[in-house]
Motif scaffolding. Structure first.
Motif, PDB file in Angstrom:
ATOM      1  N   GLU A   1       0.860  -1.187   0.000  1.00  0.00           N
ATOM      2  CA  GLU A   1       0.000   0.000   0.000  1.00  0.00           C
ATOM      3  C   GLU A   1       0.893   1.233   0.000  1.00  0.00           C
ATOM      4  O   GLU A   1       1.757   1.373   0.866  1.00  0.00           O
ATOM      5  CB  GLU A   1      -0.920  -0.019   1.217  1.00  0.00           C
ATOM      6  CG  GLU A   1      -1.668   1.270   1.496  1.00  0.00           C
ATOM      7  CD  GLU A   1      -2.600   1.670   0.383  1.00  0.00           C
ATOM      8  OE1 GLU A   1      -2.345   2.735  -0.238  1.00  0.00           O
ATOM      9  OE2 GLU A   1      -3.560   0.926   0.117  1.00  0.00           O
TER      10      GLU A   1
ATOM     11  N   ALA B   1      -4.038  -0.869   7.863  1.00  0.00           N
ATOM     12  CA  ALA B   1      -4.169  -2.269   7.450  1.00  0.00           C
ATOM     13  C   ALA B   1      -3.290  -3.176   8.302  1.00  0.00           C
ATOM     14  O   ALA B   1      -3.720  -4.243   8.759  1.00  0.00           O
ATOM     15  CB  ALA B   1      -3.818  -2.416   5.969  1.00  0.00           C
TER      16      ALA B   1
ATOM     17  N   ASP C   1      -2.962  -3.055  -2.755  1.00  0.00           N
ATOM     18  CA  ASP C   1      -3.787  -2.044  -3.397  1.00  0.00           C
ATOM     19  C   ASP C   1      -3.714  -2.256  -4.903  1.00  0.00           C
ATOM     20  O   ASP C   1      -2.729  -2.789  -5.426  1.00  0.00           O
ATOM     21  CB  ASP C   1      -3.274  -0.650  -3.021  1.00  0.00           C
ATOM     22  CG  ASP C   1      -4.249   0.440  -3.413  1.00  0.00           C
ATOM     23  OD1 ASP C   1      -5.448   0.138  -3.592  1.00  0.00           O
ATOM     24  OD2 ASP C   1      -3.822   1.593  -3.570  1.00  0.00           O
TER      25      ASP C   1
ATOM     26  N   MET D   1      -7.123  -4.542  -2.702  1.00  0.00           N
ATOM     27  CA  MET D   1      -7.816  -3.422  -2.066  1.00  0.00           C
ATOM     28  C   MET D   1      -8.054  -2.331  -3.107  1.00  0.00           C
ATOM     29  O   MET D   1      -7.216  -2.110  -3.993  1.00  0.00           O
ATOM     30  CB  MET D   1      -6.974  -2.827  -0.935  1.00  0.00           C
ATOM     31  CG  MET D   1      -6.690  -3.773   0.212  1.00  0.00           C
ATOM     32  SD  MET D   1      -5.735  -2.948   1.549  1.00  0.00           S
ATOM     33  CE  MET D   1      -4.106  -2.781   0.751  1.00  0.00           C
TER      34      MET D   1
ATOM     35  N   LEU E   1     -11.445  -6.108  -1.869  1.00  0.00           N
ATOM     36  CA  LEU E   1     -11.806  -5.497  -0.594  1.00  0.00           C
ATOM     37  C   LEU E   1     -11.885  -3.993  -0.799  1.00  0.00           C
ATOM     38  O   LEU E   1     -10.883  -3.353  -1.116  1.00  0.00           O
ATOM     39  CB  LEU E   1     -10.757  -5.843   0.464  1.00  0.00           C
ATOM     40  CG  LEU E   1     -10.989  -5.356   1.890  1.00  0.00           C
ATOM     41  CD1 LEU E   1     -12.263  -5.961   2.471  1.00  0.00           C
ATOM     42  CD2 LEU E   1      -9.789  -5.699   2.762  1.00  0.00           C
TER      43      LEU E   1
ATOM     44  N   LYS F   1     -12.109  -0.151   0.036  1.00  0.00           N
ATOM     45  CA  LYS F   1     -11.723   0.800   1.092  1.00  0.00           C
ATOM     46  C   LYS F   1     -12.728   1.940   1.161  1.00  0.00           C
ATOM     47  O   LYS F   1     -13.237   2.363   0.125  1.00  0.00           O
ATOM     48  CB  LYS F   1     -10.327   1.369   0.805  1.00  0.00           C
ATOM     49  CG  LYS F   1      -9.211   0.340   0.800  1.00  0.00           C
ATOM     50  CD  LYS F   1      -7.852   0.980   0.584  1.00  0.00           C
ATOM     51  CE  LYS F   1      -7.674   1.514  -0.805  1.00  0.00           C
ATOM     52  NZ  LYS F   1      -6.307   1.973  -1.082  1.00  0.00           N
TER      53      LYS F   1
ATOM     54  N   LEU G   1     -12.205  -7.186   6.540  1.00  0.00           N
ATOM     55  CA  LEU G   1     -10.838  -7.601   6.247  1.00  0.00           C
ATOM     56  C   LEU G   1     -10.647  -9.069   6.609  1.00  0.00           C
ATOM     57  O   LEU G   1     -10.101  -9.855   5.823  1.00  0.00           O
ATOM     58  CB  LEU G   1      -9.858  -6.726   7.023  1.00  0.00           C
ATOM     59  CG  LEU G   1      -8.373  -7.079   6.927  1.00  0.00           C
ATOM     60  CD1 LEU G   1      -7.870  -6.953   5.507  1.00  0.00           C
ATOM     61  CD2 LEU G   1      -7.558  -6.183   7.874  1.00  0.00           C
TER      62      LEU G   1
END
Length: 236
Positions: A115, A124, A160, A188, A209, A211, A218
């Motif tokens: 990330e 996270a 990400d 993400m 997932l 954000k 999670l």
């Protein structure tokens, strides 16, 4: 008086709701700022002065709870944010922060988190550690691949989708799996990116997932990926 600028339209199912309104008498927002106000990491503050996660986390919390958020602003007069949450009967009240997570989280695997935003990376990592996972972090794809090339072993890659330095999340996942074929992957992404991400980029079976996410979400995403891949290896 100027007309208020409104962000989004509420589409709430019929039912009883509790509303919480917060109003200020500041400068208000422009039409462009209002249009992006709920997007993760969007901020009008200087670099290092704000994360851009405040309103997006409120927005995510409201939607995940079955409610919604409205925002209206008048230039020179201020802004009002109204949070709508479903009203629960007393019998429906449970310790939702602890019960689901205890039954969902595996909490024994090694996770590599990729990330580029420092605040999101910290959030996270802290969430994963509270769930019991062992965590290693990387700020971009090249750093993550370097960690893997050094021989570090992980059970799952949490990355990400939009990353800097020429290596987006999909490329990180593909390269990581050449180094560690049994590696599970969870992607993400922010609200604004979700509609633009397709199977062609991530794969038909990609686990996404969105954000901002809650710790329970999670935990569920990681468990889903780990369990699915374990069953595939065992031929279930």
């Amino acid at each position: 008086m100027n007309d208020p600028i409104v962000a989004g339209e509420l589409e709430l199912p019929p039912g009883n709701y509790v509303s919480i309104a917060v109003t200020d008498n500041g400068e208000g927002m422009s039409k462009d700022v209002v249009a992006h106000a709920f997007e993760p990491f969007y901020t009008t503050k200087d670099v290092g002065a704000g994360t851009g996660l405040g309103l997006s986390m409120v927005y995510g919390f409201a939607l995940q709870s079955g409610g919604g958020v409205s925002l209206s602003s008048v230039a020179g007069e201020g802004t009002t944010v109204v949070l709508y949450l479903p009203k629960l009967d007393d019998d429906a009240l449970i310790d939702s922060d602890n019960v689901p997570i205890r039954h969902v989280a595996a909490g024994a695997e090694d996770i590599l988190v990729v990330e580029d935003d420092a605040d999101m990376r910290r959030i996270a990592a802290e969430s994963l550690e509270r769930l019991g996972y062992r965590v290693t972090v990387a700020a971009d794809g090249p750093e993550a691949i370097a960690i893997l090339e050094q021989g570090a072993e992980f059970d799952l890659l949490l990355t990400d989708i939009r990353l800097p330095n020429g290596m987006p999340g999909a490329d990180v996942a593909r390269r990581a799996r050449t180094l560690s074929p049994t590696l599970s992957v969870v992607f993400m992404t922010g609200y604004a990116e979700t509609a633009r991400v397709g199977a062609a980029e991530l794969g038909e079976d990609a686990i996404l997932l969105r954000k901002p996410f809650r710790r329970i979400e999670l935990a569920r995403a990681l468990n889903r990926a780990l369990l699915r891949d374990a069953e595939a290896r065992d031929g279930v």
